[in-house]
Design a protein around this motif. Structure first.
Motif, PDB file in Angstrom:
ATOM      1  N   MET A 253     -10.816  10.436  22.988  1.00  0.00           N
ATOM      2  CA  MET A 253      -9.978   9.253  22.802  1.00  0.00           C
ATOM      3  C   MET A 253     -10.011   8.802  21.339  1.00  0.00           C
ATOM      4  O   MET A 253      -9.003   8.406  20.772  1.00  0.00           O
ATOM      5  N   GLU A 254     -11.208   8.871  20.749  1.00  0.00           N
ATOM      6  CA  GLU A 254     -11.351   8.438  19.351  1.00  0.00           C
ATOM      7  C   GLU A 254     -10.529   9.319  18.419  1.00  0.00           C
ATOM      8  O   GLU A 254      -9.871   8.815  17.494  1.00  0.00           O
ATOM      9  N   ASP A 255     -10.555  10.648  18.696  1.00  0.00           N
ATOM     10  CA  ASP A 255      -9.764  11.566  17.868  1.00  0.00           C
ATOM     11  C   ASP A 255      -8.278  11.287  18.026  1.00  0.00           C
ATOM     12  O   ASP A 255      -7.510  11.386  17.052  1.00  0.00           O
ATOM     13  N   PHE A 256      -7.852  10.954  19.239  1.00  0.00           N
ATOM     14  CA  PHE A 256      -6.442  10.652  19.497  1.00  0.00           C
ATOM     15  C   PHE A 256      -5.993   9.443  18.682  1.00  0.00           C
ATOM     16  O   PHE A 256      -4.929   9.463  18.054  1.00  0.00           O
ATOM     17  N   ILE A 257      -6.802   8.406  18.682  1.00  0.00           N
ATOM     18  CA  ILE A 257      -6.471   7.195  17.921  1.00  0.00           C
ATOM     19  C   ILE A 257      -6.438   7.501  16.418  1.00  0.00           C
ATOM     20  O   ILE A 257      -5.554   7.039  15.684  1.00  0.00           O
ATOM     21  N   THR A 258      -7.386   8.317  15.970  1.00  0.00           N
ATOM     22  CA  THR A 258      -7.438   8.693  14.552  1.00  0.00           C
ATOM     23  C   THR A 258      -6.170   9.434  14.141  1.00  0.00           C
ATOM     24  O   THR A 258      -5.591   9.175  13.071  1.00  0.00           O
ATOM     25  N   ILE A 259      -5.721  10.353  14.986  1.00  0.00           N
ATOM     26  CA  ILE A 259      -4.508  11.114  14.693  1.00  0.00           C
ATOM     27  C   ILE A 259      -3.296  10.193  14.623  1.00  0.00           C
ATOM     28  O   ILE A 259      -2.453  10.313  13.714  1.00  0.00           O
ATOM     29  N   VAL A 260      -3.186   9.250  15.564  1.00  0.00           N
ATOM     30  CA  VAL A 260      -2.057   8.307  15.571  1.00  0.00           C
ATOM     31  C   VAL A 260      -2.058   7.461  14.315  1.00  0.00           C
ATOM     32  O   VAL A 260      -1.024   7.301  13.640  1.00  0.00           O
ATOM     33  N   VAL A 261      -3.225   6.935  13.973  1.00  0.00           N
ATOM     34  CA  VAL A 261      -3.333   6.079  12.787  1.00  0.00           C
ATOM     35  C   VAL A 261      -2.999   6.878  11.517  1.00  0.00           C
ATOM     36  O   VAL A 261      -2.262   6.410  10.642  1.00  0.00           O
ATOM     37  N   ARG A 262      -3.541   8.081  11.421  1.00  0.00           N
ATOM     38  CA  ARG A 262      -3.285   8.912  10.238  1.00  0.00           C
ATOM     39  C   ARG A 262      -1.803   9.301  10.132  1.00  0.00           C
ATOM     40  O   ARG A 262      -1.244   9.346   9.034  1.00  0.00           O
ATOM     41  N   THR A 263      -1.195   9.589  11.266  1.00  0.00           N
ATOM     42  CA  THR A 263       0.233   9.937  11.259  1.00  0.00           C
ATOM     43  C   THR A 263       1.061   8.792  10.701  1.00  0.00           C
ATOM     44  O   THR A 263       1.934   8.996   9.843  1.00  0.00           O
ATOM     45  N   ILE A 264       0.799   7.582  11.173  1.00  0.00           N
ATOM     46  CA  ILE A 264       1.537   6.408  10.682  1.00  0.00           C
ATOM     47  C   ILE A 264       1.249   6.177   9.202  1.00  0.00           C
ATOM     48  O   ILE A 264       2.164   5.921   8.410  1.00  0.00           O
ATOM     49  N   PHE A 265      -0.020   6.319   8.818  1.00  0.00           N
ATOM     50  CA  PHE A 265      -0.411   6.092   7.422  1.00  0.00           C
ATOM     51  C   PHE A 265       0.287   7.076   6.477  1.00  0.00           C
ATOM     52  O   PHE A 265       0.879   6.694   5.466  1.00  0.00           O
ATOM     53  N   PHE A 266       0.226   8.373   6.832  1.00  0.00           N
ATOM     54  CA  PHE A 266       0.807   9.384   5.945  1.00  0.00           C
ATOM     55  C   PHE A 266       2.331   9.333   5.950  1.00  0.00           C
ATOM     56  O   PHE A 266       2.965   9.708   4.960  1.00  0.00           O
ATOM     57  N   TYR A 267       2.902   8.878   7.044  1.00  0.00           N
ATOM     58  CA  TYR A 267       4.359   8.701   7.079  1.00  0.00           C
ATOM     59  C   TYR A 267       4.795   7.722   5.994  1.00  0.00           C
ATOM     60  O   TYR A 267       5.701   8.015   5.200  1.00  0.00           O
ATOM     61  N   PHE A 268       4.150   6.572   5.953  1.00  0.00           N
ATOM     62  CA  PHE A 268       4.517   5.561   4.954  1.00  0.00           C
ATOM     63  C   PHE A 268       4.079   5.981   3.542  1.00  0.00           C
ATOM     64  O   PHE A 268       4.760   5.682   2.560  1.00  0.00           O
ATOM     65  N   LEU A 269       2.958   6.697   3.455  1.00  0.00           N
ATOM     66  CA  LEU A 269       2.504   7.170   2.144  1.00  0.00           C
ATOM     67  C   LEU A 269       3.516   8.145   1.544  1.00  0.00           C
ATOM     68  O   LEU A 269       3.860   8.053   0.355  1.00  0.00           O
ATOM     69  N   ILE A 270       4.015   9.064   2.373  1.00  0.00           N
ATOM     70  CA  ILE A 270       5.002  10.025   1.885  1.00  0.00           C
ATOM     71  C   ILE A 270       6.304   9.324   1.503  1.00  0.00           C
ATOM     72  O   ILE A 270       6.940   9.682   0.505  1.00  0.00           O
ATOM     73  N   LEU A 271       6.717   8.317   2.260  1.00  0.00           N
ATOM     74  CA  LEU A 271       7.907   7.540   1.902  1.00  0.00           C
ATOM     75  C   LEU A 271       7.742   6.916   0.512  1.00  0.00           C
ATOM     76  O   LEU A 271       8.659   6.946  -0.314  1.00  0.00           O
ATOM     77  N   VAL A 272       6.560   6.353   0.263  1.00  0.00           N
ATOM     78  CA  VAL A 272       6.294   5.718  -1.038  1.00  0.00           C
ATOM     79  C   VAL A 272       6.306   6.765  -2.153  1.00  0.00           C
ATOM     80  O   VAL A 272       6.895   6.549  -3.221  1.00  0.00           O
ATOM     81  N   ILE A 273       5.655   7.908  -1.908  1.00  0.00           N
ATOM     82  CA  ILE A 273       5.598   8.969  -2.921  1.00  0.00           C
ATOM     83  C   ILE A 273       7.000   9.476  -3.258  1.00  0.00           C
ATOM     84  O   ILE A 273       7.367   9.610  -4.431  1.00  0.00           O
ATOM     85  N   PHE A 274       7.802   9.746  -2.222  1.00  0.00           N
ATOM     86  CA  PHE A 274       9.163  10.239  -2.455  1.00  0.00           C
ATOM     87  C   PHE A 274      10.008   9.185  -3.169  1.00  0.00           C
ATOM     88  O   PHE A 274      10.881   9.519  -3.976  1.00  0.00           O
ATOM     89  N   ARG A 275       9.743   7.922  -2.866  1.00  0.00           N
ATOM     90  CA  ARG A 275      10.489   6.838  -3.541  1.00  0.00           C
ATOM     91  C   ARG A 275      10.160   6.815  -5.031  1.00  0.00           C
ATOM     92  O   ARG A 275      11.048   6.645  -5.873  1.00  0.00           O
ATOM     93  N   PHE A 276       8.905   7.030  -5.370  1.00  0.00           N
ATOM     94  CA  PHE A 276       8.493   7.052  -6.779  1.00  0.00           C
ATOM     95  C   PHE A 276       9.081   8.261  -7.512  1.00  0.00           C
ATOM     96  O   PHE A 276       9.323   8.208  -8.715  1.00  0.00           O
ATOM     97  N   MET A 277       9.303   9.343  -6.783  1.00  0.00           N
ATOM     98  CA  MET A 277       9.803  10.565  -7.417  1.00  0.00           C
ATOM     99  C   MET A 277      11.303  10.518  -7.657  1.00  0.00           C
ATOM    100  O   MET A 277      11.868  11.412  -8.273  1.00  0.00           O
ATOM    101  N   GLY A 278      11.966   9.479  -7.177  1.00  0.00           N
ATOM    102  CA  GLY A 278      13.383   9.313  -7.472  1.00  0.00           C
ATOM    103  C   GLY A 278      14.278   9.700  -6.315  1.00  0.00           C
ATOM    104  O   GLY A 278      13.861  10.364  -5.366  1.00  0.00           O
ATOM    105  N   LYS A 279      15.540   9.285  -6.434  1.00  0.00           N
ATOM    106  CA  LYS A 279      16.508   9.518  -5.367  1.00  0.00           C
ATOM    107  C   LYS A 279      17.277  10.801  -5.630  1.00  0.00           C
ATOM    108  O   LYS A 279      17.926  10.948  -6.656  1.00  0.00           O
ATOM    109  N   ARG A 280      17.187  11.725  -4.704  1.00  0.00           N
ATOM    110  CA  ARG A 280      17.949  12.973  -4.794  1.00  0.00           C
ATOM    111  C   ARG A 280      18.431  13.340  -3.402  1.00  0.00           C
ATOM    112  O   ARG A 280      17.681  13.218  -2.428  1.00  0.00           O
TER     113      ARG A 280
END
Length: 220
Positions: free
Chosen positions: A1-28
């Protein structure tokens, strides 16, 4: 159960992190991604997947290379912005595949571009026949820009050439001069007549139907 929660949290975290990174790299747009963009995007995606699938990997160890790749991409993008030679090396140059209704097979072979590719991209633009095409330019992104022949005979007589860039970022495009059967000396003389003596100060210069369009570099 703990691993499941960790995966969910990490998925949400990296989703928003990648959005921020791509935003910094410019619009293409996806179809306009350069090779540099594509490589960085794939690597960042792979790093995020590894961090999500392996909860034992410390999150900082995944974030660090992703941020590093972001800065590498931004630095290379700035170099590309300043250096036409670097852009040509990484992205390549557009190629005229159909010139005034005639297919340039040499340009197609150079780009490893076959007739199936050409017909597919023409159909995607609702063009049924190559005979309807005046110009077709294979862009550095891989997309095909098409200029159709005009139907009216009077309009066809008025139809001119495509816009040919002769100067980009202060550098004369010798290949484009050859395409219009002009020389470096001719260009410099024409520019002098218009009051432009220093080519290095010209950001963009194009030529179409006997007319120049000239844009000077911004002053710092």
């Amino acid at each position: 159960m703990e691993d499941f929660i960790t995966i969910v949290v990490r998925t949400i975290f990296f989703y928003f992190l990648i959005l921020v990174i791509f935003r910094f790299m410019g619009k293409r747009e996806i179809g306009e991604l350069s090779i540099l963009d594509l490589v960085v995007f794939i690597m960042i995606g792979e790093l995020a997947v590894v961090a999500i699938e392996r909860p034992n990997v410390r999150i900082f160890h995944a974030i660090l290379p992703m941020v590093l790749l972001m800065f590498i991409q931004i630095i290379l993008a700035l170099i590309s912005l300043k250096s036409k030679r670097f852009r040509d090396l990484v992205d390549g140059q557009p190629s005229i595949i159909i010139n005034r209704g005639k297919i340039d097979e040499k340009a197609m072979r150079k780009q490893r571009y076959n007739f199936d590719d050409l017909m597919t991209q023409l159909r995607e633009k609702d063009i049924r026949s190559i005979a309807d095409v005046e110009f077709a330019i294979l862009e550095s992104s891989g997309s095909l820009s098409v200029i159709e022949k005009l139907k009216n005979s009077n309009e066809q007589q008025k139809q001119g050439d495509i816009t040919v860039p002769l100067i980009l970022d202060g550098t004369i495009e010798e290949e484009n001069l050859k395409r219009i059967n002009k020389t470096n000396l001719w260009l410099r003389q024409e520019l002098k007549k218009k009051g432009y003596r220093d080519v290095k100060k010209i950001s963009f210069c194009s030529y179409e139907n006997g007319e120049f369009y000239i844009d000077l570099q911004d002053e710092d």
